[in-house]
Design a protein around this motif. Sequence first.
Motif, PDB file in Angstrom:
ATOM      1  N   ARG A 130     -14.969 -18.949  17.868  1.00 47.03           N
ATOM      2  CA  ARG A 130     -14.639 -18.105  19.097  1.00 47.03           C
ATOM      3  C   ARG A 130     -13.902 -18.621  19.934  1.00 47.03           C
ATOM      4  O   ARG A 130     -13.978 -18.136  21.346  1.00 47.03           O
ATOM      5  CB  ARG A 130     -15.523 -17.432  19.054  1.00 47.03           C
ATOM      6  N   ASN A 131     -12.881 -19.116  19.873  1.00 45.03           N
ATOM      7  CA  ASN A 131     -12.509 -20.146  20.409  1.00 45.03           C
ATOM      8  C   ASN A 131     -11.334 -19.600  21.395  1.00 45.03           C
ATOM      9  O   ASN A 131     -10.162 -19.946  22.445  1.00 45.03           O
ATOM     10  CB  ASN A 131     -12.231 -21.594  20.933  1.00 45.03           C
ATOM     11  N   SER A 183     -17.063  -9.661  18.681  1.00 48.59           N
ATOM     12  CA  SER A 183     -17.843 -10.440  19.712  1.00 48.59           C
ATOM     13  C   SER A 183     -17.310 -10.159  21.107  1.00 48.59           C
ATOM     14  O   SER A 183     -16.060  -9.644  21.067  1.00 48.59           O
ATOM     15  CB  SER A 183     -17.761 -12.083  19.421  1.00 48.59           C
ATOM     16  N   ASP A 184     -18.008 -10.610  22.435  1.00 51.54           N
ATOM     17  CA  ASP A 184     -17.256 -10.218  23.231  1.00 51.54           C
ATOM     18  C   ASP A 184     -16.809 -11.466  23.978  1.00 51.54           C
ATOM     19  O   ASP A 184     -17.013 -12.739  24.101  1.00 51.54           O
ATOM     20  CB  ASP A 184     -18.611 -10.465  24.251  1.00 51.54           C
ATOM     21  N   TRP A 205     -11.239 -22.411  25.615  1.00 52.36           N
ATOM     22  CA  TRP A 205     -11.725 -22.919  26.517  1.00 52.36           C
ATOM     23  C   TRP A 205     -10.860 -24.540  25.687  1.00 52.36           C
ATOM     24  O   TRP A 205     -10.631 -24.146  24.585  1.00 52.36           O
ATOM     25  CB  TRP A 205     -13.161 -23.976  25.698  1.00 52.36           C
ATOM     26  N   THR A 252     -15.539 -12.113  26.427  1.00 52.30           N
ATOM     27  CA  THR A 252     -15.722 -13.624  27.629  1.00 52.30           C
ATOM     28  C   THR A 252     -16.117 -15.008  27.304  1.00 52.30           C
ATOM     29  O   THR A 252     -16.223 -15.420  26.664  1.00 52.30           O
ATOM     30  CB  THR A 252     -16.904 -12.304  28.281  1.00 52.30           C
ATOM     31  N   ARG A 253     -16.423 -15.314  28.413  1.00 49.57           N
ATOM     32  CA  ARG A 253     -15.988 -17.395  28.819  1.00 49.57           C
ATOM     33  C   ARG A 253     -17.256 -17.579  28.431  1.00 49.57           C
ATOM     34  O   ARG A 253     -17.593 -18.017  29.404  1.00 49.57           O
ATOM     35  CB  ARG A 253     -14.928 -17.624  29.918  1.00 49.57           C
ATOM     36  N   GLU A 254     -18.270 -17.264  27.188  1.00 47.27           N
ATOM     37  CA  GLU A 254     -19.228 -18.209  26.802  1.00 47.27           C
ATOM     38  C   GLU A 254     -19.224 -19.265  26.812  1.00 47.27           C
ATOM     39  O   GLU A 254     -17.918 -20.135  26.291  1.00 47.27           O
ATOM     40  CB  GLU A 254     -20.364 -16.902  25.984  1.00 47.27           C
ATOM     41  N   PRO A 255     -20.721 -20.322  27.033  1.00 46.30           N
ATOM     42  CA  PRO A 255     -20.254 -21.726  26.652  1.00 46.30           C
ATOM     43  C   PRO A 255     -19.846 -21.757  25.432  1.00 46.30           C
ATOM     44  O   PRO A 255     -20.303 -21.253  24.568  1.00 46.30           O
ATOM     45  CB  PRO A 255     -21.613 -21.874  27.035  1.00 46.30           C
TER      46      PRO A 255
END
Length: 228
Positions: A33-34, A44-45, A175, A47-50
């Motif tokens: 999910r990038n 999924s959300d 990322w 947002t910039r999750e790790p």
Amino acid sequence: MVSYVLPPPPVAAIPVKGSDAMFPVRRIFCVGRNYAEHAIEMGSDPTREPPFYFTKPADAVVTNDADMPYPTVTKSLHHEMELVVAIGTGGKNIAVGDALKHVWGYCCGLDMTRRDIQNEAKKTGRPWDMGKGFDKSAPMGLLVPAAGIDPAKGKIELKVNGKVTQTSDLSKLIWSVAEVIANLSELVELAPGDLIMTGTPEGVAAVQKGDVLEGMVEGVGEVKTKIV
């Protein structure tokens, strides 16, 4: 001299463009999910999750436009078009500013996915391995040396039977390539021969036997396979 009880398996490798040399594949790491739009279509959300990772075995690689057999135990084989990074210099705790110095080259790749198996694993909290890391699940194009390639921008696209199904730009990576390398090197020590599949844009969909998949990344090259 080392003696083995069985013949050692052949080395998985990717052809290098303009050369008779081959790039040996050690491990294949994949970023999940990038791209924001793909995260949304997967529920999924964005947002910039790790970053998070899964793996494929080295011998999942399919090269030279070879056919890919439709895998067993699935009714939902999906395509995921990706930029692939080939590590030439290993390291751990690599700084973002130094990360691209560790790259040997780039190629186009397909993260083929048994979506029904993956979705069931998600629901039950089980590993994704059999949804992602099955035989012949990673068709790859020719590997191109890194010099002159900017992995921060460029069109990425996939056609199925001549019709565009996925299209985006590397600038939309949540990322960046450098950030992924730096983050992954904190979790494992990267080594020469490691591949990193950097994520797929929106538009993933099921394919059938007989379908021809043709992908490209601007400035890098192409990947092609037929599902048989």
